[in-house]
Design an enzyme around this catalytic site. Structure first.
Site, PDB file in Angstrom:
ATOM      1  N   ASP A   1      -8.889  -6.337  -4.703  1.00  0.00           N
ATOM      2  CA  ASP A   1      -8.458  -5.056  -4.130  1.00  0.00           C
ATOM      3  C   ASP A   1      -8.982  -3.934  -5.018  1.00  0.00           C
ATOM      4  O   ASP A   1      -8.499  -3.722  -6.121  1.00  0.00           O
ATOM      5  CB  ASP A   1      -6.931  -5.018  -4.056  1.00  0.00           C
ATOM      6  CG  ASP A   1      -6.390  -3.732  -3.420  1.00  0.00           C
ATOM      7  OD1 ASP A   1      -7.189  -2.826  -3.116  1.00  0.00           O
ATOM      8  OD2 ASP A   1      -5.161  -3.647  -3.240  1.00  0.00           O
TER       9      ASP A   1
ATOM     10  N   SER B   1       0.833  -1.195   0.000  1.00  0.00           N
ATOM     11  CA  SER B   1       0.000   0.000   0.000  1.00  0.00           C
ATOM     12  C   SER B   1       0.877   1.259   0.000  1.00  0.00           C
ATOM     13  O   SER B   1       1.743   1.412  -0.860  1.00  0.00           O
ATOM     14  CB  SER B   1      -0.952  -0.042   1.203  1.00  0.00           C
ATOM     15  OG  SER B   1      -1.924   0.951   1.138  1.00  0.00           O
TER      16      SER B   1
ATOM     17  N   HIS C   1      -8.094  -5.179  -0.284  1.00  0.00           N
ATOM     18  CA  HIS C   1      -6.801  -4.515  -0.118  1.00  0.00           C
ATOM     19  C   HIS C   1      -6.006  -5.095   1.049  1.00  0.00           C
ATOM     20  O   HIS C   1      -4.777  -5.208   0.982  1.00  0.00           O
ATOM     21  CB  HIS C   1      -7.016  -3.014   0.087  1.00  0.00           C
ATOM     22  CG  HIS C   1      -5.752  -2.223   0.166  1.00  0.00           C
ATOM     23  ND1 HIS C   1      -4.817  -2.213  -0.841  1.00  0.00           N
ATOM     24  CD2 HIS C   1      -5.258  -1.413   1.144  1.00  0.00           C
ATOM     25  CE1 HIS C   1      -3.801  -1.433  -0.498  1.00  0.00           C
ATOM     26  NE2 HIS C   1      -4.051  -0.938   0.697  1.00  0.00           N
TER      27      HIS C   1
END
Length: 379
Positions: free
Chosen positions: A323, A157, A356
């Site tokens: 995601d 991320s 995610h």
């Protein structure tokens, strides 16, 4: 916590704090005269200092990525499934460094730290930071530890964005870059989610313009709402459906607006409550702005391939099918640019229903691919 640590755990770890007295110039035009970075290390640095790996954390992450601080800890560090003996980031092979970024709220200098000029917490007066600012501060930590070049810089991320920035800012200091569930910049939708979260905090009466510590309060409601919104985006529709569905907390509906009726409501409120008790509101604002501002191609006429022309690292990019915060399409965009720049790049799209947050979960195919790549790194 059992009496004995698992054999693949790094065991007990002790955070260390590095103090830097040389001013750090920031992208916003301000500077920090001196600051602290808290970090942990796992494994042993070899004589050539060629086996060092840097872990970059995501928005709400911190330095405690693996192992335990106490035998009484209920849970290990946030990426313990990936760091340790025989794990993808094998501490029998690598010396792993994990820090809490500047601006954080877990021991590094940030908004909740005392401003030496005023004797009060920095609060909203703490300078706005960028991913590149973090990379510069991380480079100073590497210097302090005697690490001239990282064998790998790894992050998921927002952490993946830092790993990418390392290859641009310090191309000679990174041999491998692993960007997991990340993106070369945020989409408009992602910026919008961050803005909603920030407004939840900024409009909380207890925020007091960022000086809430001086008033002895925290903007709990704003932080809860920010976390609830964010957490929805970290999960997939399928995973939420499987975990909660339309399940109720009780046997019947209450027909009011105050009761917690659905299981998913209870879960989100729990996540918000827990987060508001451990995270600093000003740090949350800083982290989301750093996400929004990350756009390295802006310095190269929006040409992403040209952005990475000077990079010397080999790249590994991984994404997860469900995601939707940092979709596989964003990873493929990055991979296409790296190939256009003639870089050595590996790409894997992992079929996973968790959304995610999958990069934090020990999914067998993910761990296997991760470990296979790390095994190929020569020291």
């Amino acid at each position: 916590m059992p009496a004995a640590f698992p054999p693949d755990s790094v065991g007990l770890v002790t955070p260390q704090t590095a103090h830097f007295s040389e001013p750090l110039a920031l992208a916003c035009g301000r500077s920090l005269a001196d600051y602290d970075l808290i970090y942990e290390t796992y494994g042993t640095l070899n004589a050539q200092a060629s086996n060092a790996v840097l872990i970059c954390h995501a928005l709400s992450g911190h330095h405690h990525a693996a192992g335990y601080h106490s035998v009484d800890d209920r849970k290990p560090g946030w990426w313990d499934s990936c760091i340790g003996p025989g794990k993808p980031i094998d501490t029998n092979k690598f010396f792993v460094v994990s820090l809490n970024n500047l601006g954080g709220c877990n021991g590094s200098t940030g908004p909740s730290s005392l401003n030496p000029e005023t004797g009060k917490p920095f609060g909203a007066d703490f300078p706005v930071l960028t991913v590149e600012d973090w990379v510069h501060s991380q480079a100073r930590l590497a210097d302090l530890l005697g690490i001239g070049q990282w064998a790998a810089v790894i992050g998921g991320s927002l952490g993946g964005m830092q790993a990418l920035q390392w290859t641009i800012t310090y191309p000679d200091r990174v041999r491998h870059c692993l960007a997991i569930a990340s993106a070369p910049k945020l989409s408009a939708q992602n910026i919008a989610f961050n803005e909603v979260a920030r407004q939840a905090i900024l409009t909380d009466p207890e925020f007091h313009g960022g000086s809430f510590q001086e008033h002895g309060v925290i903007p709990k409601r704003g932080l809860m709402l920010a976390r609830m919104v964010g957490h929805i985006t970290y999960l997939s529709d399928d995973s939420m459906g499987e975990k909660f569905g339309r399940g109720l907390k009780s046997e019947k509906l209450n027909y009011d607006f105050h009761s917690v009726e659905f299981q998913v409501e209870s879960y989100l409120r729990y996540q918000g409550e827990e987060f508001s008790g451990r995270f600093d509101a000003n740090t949350y604002l800083l982290m989301t702005k750093a996400l929004d501002y990350f756009d390295p191609a802006a310095n190269f006429n929006d040409n992403l391939a040209k952005t990475f022309e000077g990079a010397k690292a080999k790249f590994c990019v991984m994404s997860f099918t469900t995601d939707w915060r940092f979709s596989p399409a964003r990873s493929r965009e990055l991979v296409d640019a790296l190939m256009a720049a003639r870089k050595d790049v590996s790409y894997l799209e992992i079929d996973a229903p968790q959304g995610h947050d999958a990069f934090l979960i020990p999914i067998p195919r993910y761990l296997q691919a991760f470990g296979n790549y790390m095994n190929r790194i020569t020291l």
